[in-house]
Design an enzyme around this catalytic site. Structure first.
Site, PDB file in Angstrom:
ATOM      1  N   LYS A 180       0.810  -1.139   0.001  1.00  0.00           N
ATOM      2  CA  LYS A 180       0.028   0.007  -0.156  1.00  0.00           C
ATOM      3  C   LYS A 180       0.937   1.315  -0.080  1.00  0.00           C
ATOM      4  O   LYS A 180       1.934   1.384   0.821  1.00  0.00           O
ATOM      5  CB  LYS A 180      -0.824   0.053   1.284  1.00  0.00           C
ATOM      6  CG  LYS A 180      -1.996   0.429   1.111  1.00  0.00           C
ATOM      7  CD  LYS A 180      -3.196   0.018   1.927  1.00  0.00           C
ATOM      8  CE  LYS A 180      -4.339   0.983   2.065  1.00  0.00           C
ATOM      9  NZ  LYS A 180      -5.600   0.384   2.815  1.00  0.00           N
TER      10      LYS A 180
ATOM     11  N   GLU B  97     -20.388  -5.033   8.471  1.00  0.00           N
ATOM     12  CA  GLU B  97     -21.357  -4.166   9.291  1.00  0.00           C
ATOM     13  C   GLU B  97     -22.677  -5.065   9.822  1.00  0.00           C
ATOM     14  O   GLU B  97     -23.016  -4.851  10.971  1.00  0.00           O
ATOM     15  CB  GLU B  97     -21.963  -2.911   8.628  1.00  0.00           C
ATOM     16  CG  GLU B  97     -20.777  -1.896   7.984  1.00  0.00           C
ATOM     17  CD  GLU B  97     -19.914  -2.225   7.124  1.00  0.00           C
ATOM     18  OE1 GLU B  97     -20.291  -3.370   6.351  1.00  0.00           O
ATOM     19  OE2 GLU B  97     -18.969  -1.289   6.689  1.00  0.00           O
TER      20      GLU B  97
ATOM     21  N   ARG C 145     -25.869  -1.340   4.994  1.00  0.00           N
ATOM     22  CA  ARG C 145     -25.536  -2.869   4.997  1.00  0.00           C
ATOM     23  C   ARG C 145     -26.102  -3.683   5.999  1.00  0.00           C
ATOM     24  O   ARG C 145     -26.215  -5.072   5.920  1.00  0.00           O
ATOM     25  CB  ARG C 145     -24.063  -3.112   4.928  1.00  0.00           C
ATOM     26  CG  ARG C 145     -23.048  -3.093   3.715  1.00  0.00           C
ATOM     27  CD  ARG C 145     -23.589  -4.377   3.021  1.00  0.00           C
ATOM     28  NE  ARG C 145     -22.836  -3.933   1.539  1.00  0.00           N
ATOM     29  CZ  ARG C 145     -21.724  -4.302   1.201  1.00  0.00           C
ATOM     30  NH1 ARG C 145     -20.828  -4.383   1.916  1.00  0.00           N
ATOM     31  NH2 ARG C 145     -21.414  -4.045  -0.179  1.00  0.00           N
TER      32      ARG C 145
HETATM   33  C1  LIG Z   1     -19.487  -1.594   2.997  1.00  0.00           C
HETATM   34  C2  LIG Z   1     -18.205  -0.797   3.410  1.00  0.00           C
HETATM   35  N1  LIG Z   1     -17.615  -0.643   4.581  1.00  0.00           N
HETATM   36  C3  LIG Z   1     -16.632   0.230   4.710  1.00  0.00           C
HETATM   37  C4  LIG Z   1     -15.989   0.709   3.805  1.00  0.00           C
HETATM   38  C5  LIG Z   1     -14.992   1.851   3.979  1.00  0.00           C
HETATM   39  N2  LIG Z   1     -13.514   1.174   3.399  1.00  0.00           N
HETATM   40  C6  LIG Z   1     -13.342   1.831   2.146  1.00  0.00           C
HETATM   41  S1  LIG Z   1     -12.101   0.814   1.668  1.00  0.00           S
HETATM   42  C7  LIG Z   1     -11.928   0.203   3.013  1.00  0.00           C
HETATM   43  C8  LIG Z   1     -10.514  -0.867   2.895  1.00  0.00           C
HETATM   44  C9  LIG Z   1     -10.638  -1.879   2.171  1.00  0.00           C
HETATM   45  O1  LIG Z   1      -9.464  -2.810   2.219  1.00  0.00           O
HETATM   46  P1  LIG Z   1      -8.702  -3.626   1.130  1.00  0.00           P
HETATM   47  O2  LIG Z   1      -9.978  -4.369   0.504  1.00  0.00           O
HETATM   48  O3  LIG Z   1      -7.835  -4.638   1.905  1.00  0.00           O
HETATM   49  O4  LIG Z   1      -8.314  -2.822   0.169  1.00  0.00           O
HETATM   50  P2  LIG Z   1      -7.007  -1.784   0.162  1.00  0.00           P
HETATM   51  O5  LIG Z   1      -7.334  -0.455   0.482  1.00  0.00           O
HETATM   52  O6  LIG Z   1      -5.912  -2.336   1.373  1.00  0.00           O
HETATM   53  O7  LIG Z   1      -6.462  -1.884  -1.148  1.00  0.00           O
HETATM   54  C10 LIG Z   1     -13.070   0.046   3.846  1.00  0.00           C
HETATM   55  C11 LIG Z   1     -12.953  -0.205   5.136  1.00  0.00           C
HETATM   56  C12 LIG Z   1     -16.647   0.699   2.564  1.00  0.00           C
HETATM   57  N3  LIG Z   1     -16.202   1.253   1.393  1.00  0.00           N
HETATM   58  N4  LIG Z   1     -17.739  -0.238   2.017  1.00  0.00           N
END
Ligand SMILES: Cc1ncc(C[n+]2csc(CCOP(=O)(O)OP(=O)(O)O)c2C)c(N)n1
Length: 617
Positions: free
Chosen positions: A282, A369, A397
């Site tokens: 990242k 969630e 959700r």
């Molecule tokens: C339903 C939902 N809950 C929370 C989020 C907030 N959110 C956006 S990106 C993310 C983390 C995603 O992590 P990952 O899939 O590992 O992707 P990375 O950013 O590490 O590449 C979160 C919690 C979201 N977009 N959708």
């Protein structure tokens, strides 16, 4: 500049691996430069640059579909699909969205922003394709992160895909992070996969052998790769995915285009459900983001050489999130039964302080969630007082869990609903504008909205004494300091802030301050009105409300939520008379600065006073 020559993914196909590597560096520079001004999801997008190039190189978008889960990592995808020229407008009103957006490009099959749905969307598309049997066969790929894999919806998709045996590619991009460090057994499992020493040693030797003995482009290379993939089964427990019906490939270095592209090409030739596991870093290519990927998951503007954000103004000024974060720690100090739950958003919701103060009473459940709310229900049934801090948009959700598992059981769970209302630059998928409408008809649920910092604190105090389910909604905004003369908070009772005969405003939460200011404007124009701070959506003391109603010539309600079925509708139902409802229209609200979007909706002092004046005439 290679980037200037890239107008569509087809242009990539002309380039050598070496050129593609240069291109990746150019794209990174472009992302850093633009996001330093506009803010955005920089760490995830930087991490996915090489992977995105490789996917576009191996697939033919827009015929082939690439669905990015959440879509916060898709800046390189935007740049490669004809949107580089507009990239400076990222996240600005009328500019490019910060997420994939159907209206923006044929390369975005869906408008996305919520996590863990990409596999299901991809599978649906693949099924439709197979039903229609188009002459021009297309491929479907879902790109998901290890964080997204903590969401149950993702597993529902994988489970179904393995069963249906459809031809889809799932690209699992792991970087050990969600926004915060990833949590859960699946995450531990993935880390084991990456670090499995026996396999890695074997793989290194095999790679070296292939590199030294097998000429590039030879058929032998393909066979050797297949051999490696097959043998891997003995060493690597990619078995979880294999058991779900996927062929598992990886882990692959997601930053080495020289190995990633040939491997992806081979994997593309195979049919059926395939999962390719890619490891990335990242923030890759921008040291401040690599060092602090949590901060750089989503940032405002920053100084490129240092990575520092512009100086925060007054440290005495707090956001609602900070007020919540401070107060919940204070409450938990007094009450050992209070526990806190987040679905992968400890920093965003202000629960990071709680995590530090009470590590044993803090639970990050992953991007889940629905589970977070059920888990809270269980905790509450066991005698505790859980608070779930969640953004309004992501609470969507967990709708069923609010009704079935919390309200129906009458359990004392406190929902601290952050980012309720206009969130701004994250845009259409993230606006927290539906919660009043979808919560207000749930029996037994108390719903409150504070007008300032002090009221949020008082509402939190009250919530933990009620012994029933409570939702408190507050916006993504600076919390005004407490009004010292405020009337004490009593369940269901609104607060009358000003008296006048010409009009009555009943305002909710964030709309109280602009409504007072609107009354000031109108007062200077000769109209004196009553201003009521509703405090509660439910219960609303009907006696008090009826008294207010009887004295009012014309009633205006003001709320930061969609008008249809919202707070104003509830007031109108209780009073059995029409009220003029001011709020957000029955539309999806795009991205842009919060203040600007509120202004466009007429939810500023000027807008509210103008609407009222229009009716008074
Ligand atoms: C339903 C939902 N809950 C929370 C989020 C907030 N959110 C956006 S990106 C993310 C983390 C995603 O992590 P990952 O899939 O590992 O992707 P990375 O950013 O590490 O590449 C979160 C919690 C979201 N977009 N959708």
């Amino acid at each position: 500049m290679l980037l200037e020559k890239i107008n569509s993914p087809q242009d990539l196909k002309q380039l050598s691996i070496e050129d593609l590597t240069f291109l990746a560096a150019e794209i990174r520079r472009r992302i850093i430069e633009v996001v330093s001004r506009t803010g955005g999801h920089i760490a995830s997008s930087l991490g996915a640059v090489d992977l995105t190039i490789a996917l576009h190189y191996c697939l033919n978008s827009p015929k082939d579909k690439i669905i990015f889960d959440v879509g916060h990592q898709a800046y390189a995808h935007k740049i490669l699909t004809g949107r580089n020229k507009d990239f400076d407008s990222l996240r600005q009103f009328s500019g490019l969205s910060g997420f994939p957006c159907k209206e923006e490009s044929v390369h975005d099959a869906f408008t996305t922003g919520h996590s863990s749905n990409a596999v299901s969307l991809a599978l649906g598309l693949a099924c439709a394709r197979d039903c229609l049997q188009p002459q021009d066969y297309f491929r479907v790929a879902a790109v998901i992160g290890d964080g997204s894999l903590s969401g149950g919806l993702c597993f529902e998709g994988l489970n179904n895909a393995g069963h249906l045996k459809k031809d889809i590619l799932v690209v699992l991009n792991t970087n050990e992070l969600s926004i915060a460090p990833n949590v859960g057994a699946i995450s531990t499992y993935l880390n084991k996969l990456i670090s499995l020493p026996v396999y890695n040693r074997f793989k290194d030797s095999l790679d070296k052998f292939i590199e030294s003995r097998v000429p590039k482009g030879s058929r032998l290379l393909k066979i050797a790769n297949r051999f490696e993939e097959n043998l891997k089964g003995f060493f690597v427990p990619g078995m979880l995915f294999e058991e779900l019906g996927f062929r598992y490939f990886g882990p692959l270095d997601g930053h080495n285009l020289g190995t990633l592209i040939p491997r992806l090409k081979n994997i593309m030739e195979i049919k059926g459900p395939r999962l390719v596991h890619v490891v990335t870093r990242k923030g890759k290519g921008y040291p401040p983001a690599e060092e602090d990927p949590v901060k750089f998951h989503g940032v405002g503007g920053f100084d490129i050489p240092t990575g520092k954000s512009p100086c925060k103004k007054d440290s005495a000024v707090r956001t609602y999130t900070q007020v919540f974060g401070d107060k919940i720690v204070e409450i938990a100090q007094k009450d050992p039964k209070v526990v806190a739950i987040t679905a992968a958003m400890p920093e965003g919701t202000g629960l990071d302080k709680f995590r530090e103060s009470f590590p044993g009473r803090f639970f990050d459940v992953g991007i889940a969630e629905g589970h977070a709310l059920c888990f809270a229900a269980g905790f509450a049934a066991g005698g505790f007082k859980p608070v779930v801090a969640v953004y309004s948009t992501f609470l969507q959700r967990a709708y069923d869990q609010i009704i079935e598992d919390i309200a129906l059981q009458g359990l004392p769970v406190v929902l601290a609903i952050d980012r309720a209302g206009i969130v701004g630059e994250d845009g259409v998928t993230h606006q927290g504008i539906f919660d009043i409408t979808f919560l207000k008809n749930i029996p037994g649920l108390t719903i409150m909205a504070p007008k300032d910092a002090g009221e949020l604190e008082a509402m939190l105090e009250l919530s933990f004494t009620l012994n029933k389910p409570v939702a408190i909604r507050y916006p993504r905004a600076i919390a005004c300091e407490p009004d010292v003369s405020a009337a004490p908070l009593k369940l269901g009772e609104p607060e009358i802030l000003r008296n006048g005969q010409d009009f009555t405003i009943i305002a909710l939460g964030s709309m109280v301050a602009p409504s007072l200011a609107a009354a000031d404007i109108l007062s200077k124009q000769g109209f004196k009105g009553t201003v009521v701070n509703a405090r509660f959506v439910k219960p609303l003391d009907e006696n008090i409300l009826n008294k207010i109603g009887q004295q009012a010539k014309i009633i205006f309600t003001v709320e930061e939520g969609i008008i249809d079925g919202g707070f104003g509708s509830r007031v109108s139902e209780i009073l059995s008379r029409p009220v003029v409802r001011l709020g957000l229209p029955d539309e999806f609200i795009p991205h842009g600065h919060r203040e600007l979007l509120l202004e466009k909706a007429g939810l500023t002092a000027e807008g509210i006073s103008a609407s009222i004046r229009g009716h008074l005439k």
